[in-house]
Design a protein around this motif. Structure first.
Motif, PDB file in Angstrom:
ATOM      1  N   ALA A  93     -11.076 -41.879   9.295  1.00  0.00           N
ATOM      2  CA  ALA A  93     -12.484 -42.207   9.139  1.00  0.00           C
ATOM      3  C   ALA A  93     -13.289 -40.933   8.975  1.00  0.00           C
ATOM      4  O   ALA A  93     -13.129 -39.977   9.729  1.00  0.00           O
ATOM      5  CB  ALA A  93     -12.978 -42.996  10.351  1.00  0.00           C
ATOM      6  N   GLY A  94     -14.136 -40.895   7.977  1.00  0.00           N
ATOM      7  CA  GLY A  94     -14.942 -39.710   7.729  1.00  0.00           C
ATOM      8  C   GLY A  94     -14.538 -38.960   6.478  1.00  0.00           C
ATOM      9  O   GLY A  94     -15.374 -38.306   5.876  1.00  0.00           O
ATOM     10  N   LEU A  95     -13.291 -39.053   6.072  1.00  0.00           N
ATOM     11  CA  LEU A  95     -12.860 -38.350   4.866  1.00  0.00           C
ATOM     12  C   LEU A  95     -13.604 -38.857   3.631  1.00  0.00           C
ATOM     13  O   LEU A  95     -13.869 -38.084   2.703  1.00  0.00           O
ATOM     14  CB  LEU A  95     -11.356 -38.513   4.658  1.00  0.00           C
ATOM     15  CG  LEU A  95     -10.437 -37.767   5.623  1.00  0.00           C
ATOM     16  CD1 LEU A  95      -8.981 -38.024   5.253  1.00  0.00           C
ATOM     17  CD2 LEU A  95     -10.730 -36.284   5.627  1.00  0.00           C
ATOM     18  N   LEU A  96     -13.936 -40.126   3.611  1.00  0.00           N
ATOM     19  CA  LEU A  96     -14.630 -40.709   2.462  1.00  0.00           C
ATOM     20  C   LEU A  96     -16.139 -40.748   2.665  1.00  0.00           C
ATOM     21  O   LEU A  96     -16.845 -41.371   1.875  1.00  0.00           O
ATOM     22  CB  LEU A  96     -14.094 -42.124   2.194  1.00  0.00           C
ATOM     23  CG  LEU A  96     -12.576 -42.225   1.981  1.00  0.00           C
ATOM     24  CD1 LEU A  96     -12.177 -43.650   1.630  1.00  0.00           C
ATOM     25  CD2 LEU A  96     -12.113 -41.261   0.893  1.00  0.00           C
ATOM     26  N   ASP A  97     -16.610 -40.097   3.693  1.00  0.00           N
ATOM     27  CA  ASP A  97     -18.043 -39.985   3.944  1.00  0.00           C
ATOM     28  C   ASP A  97     -18.586 -38.847   3.089  1.00  0.00           C
ATOM     29  O   ASP A  97     -18.175 -37.693   3.242  1.00  0.00           O
ATOM     30  CB  ASP A  97     -18.266 -39.708   5.433  1.00  0.00           C
ATOM     31  CG  ASP A  97     -19.749 -39.629   5.794  1.00  0.00           C
ATOM     32  OD1 ASP A  97     -20.586 -39.506   4.882  1.00  0.00           O
ATOM     33  OD2 ASP A  97     -20.053 -39.689   7.001  1.00  0.00           O
ATOM     34  N   LYS A 101     -25.260 -38.712  -8.306  1.00  0.00           N
ATOM     35  CA  LYS A 101     -25.131 -39.719  -9.355  1.00  0.00           C
ATOM     36  C   LYS A 101     -24.656 -41.042  -8.772  1.00  0.00           C
ATOM     37  O   LYS A 101     -25.196 -42.110  -9.094  1.00  0.00           O
ATOM     38  CB  LYS A 101     -24.146 -39.227 -10.416  1.00  0.00           C
ATOM     39  CG  LYS A 101     -23.956 -40.193 -11.576  1.00  0.00           C
ATOM     40  CD  LYS A 101     -25.217 -40.299 -12.405  1.00  0.00           C
ATOM     41  CE  LYS A 101     -25.017 -41.186 -13.627  1.00  0.00           C
ATOM     42  NZ  LYS A 101     -26.245 -41.289 -14.440  1.00  0.00           N
ATOM     43  N   VAL A 102     -23.641 -40.982  -7.909  1.00  0.00           N
ATOM     44  CA  VAL A 102     -23.114 -42.212  -7.304  1.00  0.00           C
ATOM     45  C   VAL A 102     -24.186 -42.867  -6.435  1.00  0.00           C
ATOM     46  O   VAL A 102     -24.388 -44.090  -6.493  1.00  0.00           O
ATOM     47  CB  VAL A 102     -21.852 -41.904  -6.476  1.00  0.00           C
ATOM     48  CG1 VAL A 102     -21.409 -43.140  -5.695  1.00  0.00           C
ATOM     49  CG2 VAL A 102     -20.719 -41.431  -7.382  1.00  0.00           C
ATOM     50  N   ARG A 103     -24.869 -42.097  -5.635  1.00  0.00           N
ATOM     51  CA  ARG A 103     -25.883 -42.662  -4.745  1.00  0.00           C
ATOM     52  C   ARG A 103     -27.027 -43.309  -5.507  1.00  0.00           C
ATOM     53  O   ARG A 103     -27.639 -44.275  -5.040  1.00  0.00           O
ATOM     54  CB  ARG A 103     -26.430 -41.568  -3.829  1.00  0.00           C
ATOM     55  CG  ARG A 103     -25.448 -41.099  -2.757  1.00  0.00           C
ATOM     56  CD  ARG A 103     -26.028 -39.960  -1.926  1.00  0.00           C
ATOM     57  NE  ARG A 103     -25.129 -39.583  -0.828  1.00  0.00           N
ATOM     58  CZ  ARG A 103     -25.347 -38.578   0.014  1.00  0.00           C
ATOM     59  NH1 ARG A 103     -26.452 -37.829  -0.134  1.00  0.00           N
ATOM     60  NH2 ARG A 103     -24.500 -38.311   0.986  1.00  0.00           N
ATOM     61  N   ALA A 104     -27.328 -42.791  -6.700  1.00  0.00           N
ATOM     62  CA  ALA A 104     -28.458 -43.308  -7.478  1.00  0.00           C
ATOM     63  C   ALA A 104     -28.109 -44.565  -8.263  1.00  0.00           C
ATOM     64  O   ALA A 104     -29.023 -45.245  -8.762  1.00  0.00           O
ATOM     65  CB  ALA A 104     -28.961 -42.228  -8.427  1.00  0.00           C
ATOM     66  N   GLU A 121     -25.956 -51.131  -7.097  1.00  0.00           N
ATOM     67  CA  GLU A 121     -24.727 -51.706  -6.574  1.00  0.00           C
ATOM     68  C   GLU A 121     -24.003 -52.483  -7.669  1.00  0.00           C
ATOM     69  O   GLU A 121     -24.618 -53.151  -8.486  1.00  0.00           O
ATOM     70  CB  GLU A 121     -25.033 -52.632  -5.393  1.00  0.00           C
ATOM     71  CG  GLU A 121     -25.672 -51.931  -4.198  1.00  0.00           C
ATOM     72  CD  GLU A 121     -24.773 -50.865  -3.615  1.00  0.00           C
ATOM     73  OE1 GLU A 121     -23.532 -51.053  -3.625  1.00  0.00           O
ATOM     74  OE2 GLU A 121     -25.302 -49.838  -3.140  1.00  0.00           O
ATOM     75  N   GLY A 122     -22.686 -52.381  -7.674  1.00  0.00           N
ATOM     76  CA  GLY A 122     -21.900 -53.090  -8.675  1.00  0.00           C
ATOM     77  C   GLY A 122     -20.551 -52.441  -8.876  1.00  0.00           C
ATOM     78  O   GLY A 122     -20.209 -51.448  -8.210  1.00  0.00           O
ATOM     79  N   ASP A 123     -19.778 -52.980  -9.817  1.00  0.00           N
ATOM     80  CA  ASP A 123     -18.428 -52.482 -10.049  1.00  0.00           C
ATOM     81  C   ASP A 123     -18.412 -51.039 -10.524  1.00  0.00           C
ATOM     82  O   ASP A 123     -17.521 -50.266 -10.154  1.00  0.00           O
ATOM     83  CB  ASP A 123     -17.713 -53.374 -11.075  1.00  0.00           C
ATOM     84  CG  ASP A 123     -17.452 -54.776 -10.547  1.00  0.00           C
ATOM     85  OD1 ASP A 123     -17.506 -54.947  -9.309  1.00  0.00           O
ATOM     86  OD2 ASP A 123     -17.206 -55.682 -11.353  1.00  0.00           O
ATOM     87  N   GLU A 124     -19.403 -50.678 -11.366  1.00  0.00           N
ATOM     88  CA  GLU A 124     -19.430 -49.307 -11.872  1.00  0.00           C
ATOM     89  C   GLU A 124     -19.626 -48.305 -10.738  1.00  0.00           C
ATOM     90  O   GLU A 124     -19.000 -47.251 -10.712  1.00  0.00           O
ATOM     91  CB  GLU A 124     -20.551 -49.152 -12.915  1.00  0.00           C
ATOM     92  CG  GLU A 124     -20.273 -49.838 -14.236  1.00  0.00           C
ATOM     93  CD  GLU A 124     -20.650 -51.315 -14.191  1.00  0.00           C
ATOM     94  OE1 GLU A 124     -21.154 -51.763 -13.130  1.00  0.00           O
ATOM     95  OE2 GLU A 124     -20.426 -52.010 -15.182  1.00  0.00           O
ATOM     96  N   LYS A 125     -20.475 -48.649  -9.785  1.00  0.00           N
ATOM     97  CA  LYS A 125     -20.700 -47.749  -8.656  1.00  0.00           C
ATOM     98  C   LYS A 125     -19.445 -47.635  -7.799  1.00  0.00           C
ATOM     99  O   LYS A 125     -19.103 -46.537  -7.340  1.00  0.00           O
ATOM    100  CB  LYS A 125     -21.863 -48.251  -7.799  1.00  0.00           C
ATOM    101  CG  LYS A 125     -22.199 -47.324  -6.637  1.00  0.00           C
ATOM    102  CD  LYS A 125     -23.487 -47.716  -5.951  1.00  0.00           C
ATOM    103  CE  LYS A 125     -23.871 -46.711  -4.873  1.00  0.00           C
ATOM    104  NZ  LYS A 125     -25.200 -47.001  -4.275  1.00  0.00           N
ATOM    105  N   VAL A 126     -18.739 -48.747  -7.605  1.00  0.00           N
ATOM    106  CA  VAL A 126     -17.496 -48.703  -6.828  1.00  0.00           C
ATOM    107  C   VAL A 126     -16.474 -47.801  -7.508  1.00  0.00           C
ATOM    108  O   VAL A 126     -15.808 -46.976  -6.862  1.00  0.00           O
ATOM    109  CB  VAL A 126     -16.923 -50.124  -6.654  1.00  0.00           C
ATOM    110  CG1 VAL A 126     -15.532 -50.067  -6.013  1.00  0.00           C
ATOM    111  CG2 VAL A 126     -17.858 -50.976  -5.801  1.00  0.00           C
ATOM    112  N   ALA A 127     -16.359 -47.937  -8.835  1.00  0.00           N
ATOM    113  CA  ALA A 127     -15.388 -47.132  -9.577  1.00  0.00           C
ATOM    114  C   ALA A 127     -15.725 -45.645  -9.495  1.00  0.00           C
ATOM    115  O   ALA A 127     -14.857 -44.796  -9.249  1.00  0.00           O
ATOM    116  CB  ALA A 127     -15.334 -47.587 -11.038  1.00  0.00           C
ATOM    117  N   LEU A 128     -17.003 -45.315  -9.689  1.00  0.00           N
ATOM    118  CA  LEU A 128     -17.400 -43.916  -9.645  1.00  0.00           C
ATOM    119  C   LEU A 128     -17.284 -43.340  -8.235  1.00  0.00           C
ATOM    120  O   LEU A 128     -16.978 -42.158  -8.063  1.00  0.00           O
ATOM    121  CB  LEU A 128     -18.831 -43.746 -10.155  1.00  0.00           C
ATOM    122  CG  LEU A 128     -19.021 -43.695 -11.674  1.00  0.00           C
ATOM    123  CD1 LEU A 128     -20.458 -43.338 -12.014  1.00  0.00           C
ATOM    124  CD2 LEU A 128     -18.073 -42.692 -12.325  1.00  0.00           C
ATOM    125  N   ALA A 129     -17.524 -44.170  -7.214  1.00  0.00           N
ATOM    126  CA  ALA A 129     -17.370 -43.704  -5.836  1.00  0.00           C
ATOM    127  C   ALA A 129     -15.916 -43.334  -5.561  1.00  0.00           C
ATOM    128  O   ALA A 129     -15.634 -42.331  -4.889  1.00  0.00           O
ATOM    129  CB  ALA A 129     -17.851 -44.769  -4.861  1.00  0.00           C
TER     130      ALA A 129
END
Length: 425
Positions: free
Chosen positions: A276-280, A343-346, A349-357
Motif C-alpha cells: 500500500a502506498g506504492l501506487l499513491d 495529466k491523469v489527475r485532470a 473519470e472513465g476508462d481512459e483515466k484508468v488506463a493512463l493511471a
C-alpha cells in the motif's frame, strides 16, 4: 562565384543523415545579408548591438536554439511512437513456442519478458509526450509574448534542453529494443527500423550534445538566480555556489521537510514493507522530488568542499560532472513525472483515466526501480520494498498488456508512416 560544395566521393555521415563541406574562396558576404536580429555592422564597419552586456547577448543568441531543441525532442518522441507501434503490433500477432497450450503457440506479448521490454517503454513515451506538451505550451507563451519575461524564458530554455536530452536518448534506446524485439525480421531494411535508427541516432547531438545540455540544466539549478545565470562561466558558477551557505541551500531545497513527508507516507516498521502506498501518486512524487533535492544539496557540498581546499574551480567542477549530470537527469525526470501525474489527475473519470493511471504508475515505479541502488543507498528503500517495487512493475505490465494495442493505436500514426510490411502483414 567562389562557393563550392566539397564532393570527393567519401561519405561523411550516417545513412540518411549526411554531412558535407562548403568552401568559400575570396567570397564577400554583403553587410545587408547579415543575420542581424541582435547585432549589426554599420556602413563604417562598427559592430553594434542593442544588448550591451556581452554575456547577456551571448545567452540571448543561444536562446534562439530553444525552438530547435523543442522540435528535436518532439521528433525523438515521435520516433519512439513509430518504433513501439510496429513492435507492439508485431508482438500481438507473432506466435512462438507452445508455452501455455498444447494446441496453439503463444503470442510474443503474452511472455513476461516481452512485456517487460516493451510496456515500460510505452509508459515512458506517454510520460515524455505529456512533458513535451508542457514545454510546447511554454514555447508558445514565450515566443508569442504572452509570458515573455527573462525568468520564464530561462525556465523554458532549461526545460527544453533537459527534455530534449531525455527524449532523444529514449528514442535511441526504443529503436534498438524494438528492433531486437522483432527478431531477424526487424533487421530487414524494408521494415523501417534501419531508417528510423539512421534518421534519429543523430538527435542526441543535434542542437547540443545531451551531456552538455544536462550540464546547462544543472547550472541553472545551482545558481537559481536570473542575474547569475547569464553572467557566469564555469569557474564563476563554482565560485558562486561556494559563496552560498550550505545551510541556506539545504533550507531552500527543503530536504529536511521532504524527509518528514517521506516518513509520513512510509511509516517505519512493518508498514514500510507494505505494498500500500506504492501506487499513491503523492508517494511517487515525494520519491522523485527527494532524489533531485538531495542530489542538489549534495552537489553543492561537494563543490564547496573542493573550493574550501583552495583547489582550482575548473578542476573541482570537472570532478563532480558525474554528479552534475545525475542531478539534471533527476530534475527532468521529476518534471516529467509531475506532468504525467497532473495529466491523469485532470482527466474526467472513465476508462481512459484508468488506463493512463496504470501507465503513470508503470512509468514512475520502473523509473524508481532503475535507480533503486541510489534510493537504497540514501535510506529511501529497504531491500524488501525494492523487491516489492519489482513485483509491482511486473503486475502493472500484466494489467497493461490487454491495453497495449489500444495504447499504440491512440497515437493515430498513419499506416504509411509505419512501413513494415514483413512485420505487420
Amino acid at each position: 562565384p567562389g562557393v563550392r560544395i566539397e564532393d570527393d566521393g567519401r561519405k561523411m555521415g550516417l545513412n540518411g543523415v549526411d554531412n558535407g563541406r562548403i568552401r568559400f574562396d575570396d567570397v564577400r558576404v554583403p553587410r545587408e545579408a547579415l543575420l542581424n536580429r541582435f547585432a549589426d555592422v554599420s556602413p563604417e564597419g562598427v559592430y553594434e548591438s542593442s544588448i550591451g552586456n556581452p554575456h547577456r547577448r551571448f545567452f540571448t543568441m543561444l536562446g534562439t536554439l530553444v525552438q530547435g531543441r523543442v522540435s528535436v525532442g518532439g521528433a525523438g518522441i515521435s520516433v519512439s511512437k513509430v518504433a513501439l507501434s510496429v513492435a507492439t503490433r508485431y508482438a500481438v500477432r507473432r506466435r512462438q513456442f507452445s508455452a501455455a497450450s498444447d494446441t496453439e503457440e503463444q503470442v510474443l506479448l503474452d511472455y513476461g519478458l516481452h512485456q517487460r521490454r516493451l510496456l515500460p517503454l510505452i509508459a515512458r513515451t506517454y510520460a515524455l509526450h505529456f512533458a513535451q506538451d508542457v514545454v510546447r505550451s511554454q514555447l508558445h507563451n514565450v515566443f508569442s509574448g504572452i509570458t515573455d519575461d527573462a525568468e520564464e524564458r530561462r525556465r523554458l530554455e532549461s526545460r527544453a534542453a533537459g527534455l530534449k536530452a531525455l527524449a532523444t536518448w529514449h528514442a535511441t534506446r526504443v529503436v534498438q529494443e524494438c528492433r531486437e524485439a522483432c527478431g531477424g525480421a526487424g533487421y530487414l531494411a524494408v521494415n523501417r527500423f534501419a531508417a528510423l535508427k539512421a534518421d534519429s541516432d543523430v538527435f542526441t547531438t543535434f542542437e547540443g550534445d545531451n551531456h552538455v545540455l544536462l550540464q546547462l540544466v544543472a547550472k541553472g539549478l545551482l545558481t537559481d538566480q536570473a542575474s547569475a545565470f547569464e553572467d557566469l562561466d564555469q569557474a564563476g558558477m563554482v565560485r558562486f555556489v561556494t559563496g552560498l551557505a550550505v545551510e541556506t541551500l539545504l533550507e531552500r531545497t527543503s530536504v529536511h521537510k521532504l524527509l518528514e513527508r517521506v516518513r509520513d507516507l512510509l511509516p517505519g516498521g512493518d508498514e514500510w514493507d507494505r505494498e500500500a502506498g506504492l501506487l499513491d501518486s503523492d508517494y511517487q512524487l515525494a520519491m522523485v522530488r527527494f532524489r533531485e533535492e538531495h542530489m542538489l544539496a549534495g552537489l553543492a557540498r561537494r563543490i564547496k568542499s573542493g573550493t574550501d581546499q583552495k583547489r582550482d574551480p575548473g578542476a573541482v567542477f570537472s570532478q563532480v560532472q558525474d554528479h552534475v549530470v545525475a542531478l539534471a537527469r533527476a530534475h527532468v525526470e521529476r518534471l516529467v513525472t509531475e506532468a504525467f501525474v497532473e495529466k491523469v489527475r485532470a482527466m474526467p473519470e472513465g476508462d481512459e483515466k484508468v488506463a493512463l493511471a496504470l501507465l503513470c504508475d508503470l512509468f514512475v515505479l520502473s523509473t524508481i526501480e532503475a535507480d533503486r541502488a541510489w534510493f537504497m543507498e540514501h535510506g529511501r528503500l529497504t531491500v524488501q520494498r525494492s523487491k516489492t517495487i519489482s513485483r509491482e512493475v511486473n503486475d502493472l505490465c500484466r494489467k497493461v498488456r490487454p491495453l497495449a494495442l489500444d495504447l499504440v493505436d491512440a497515437w493515430d500514426i498513419p499506416p504509411e508512416m509505419l512501413r513494415a510490411p514483413d512485420l505487420l502483414g
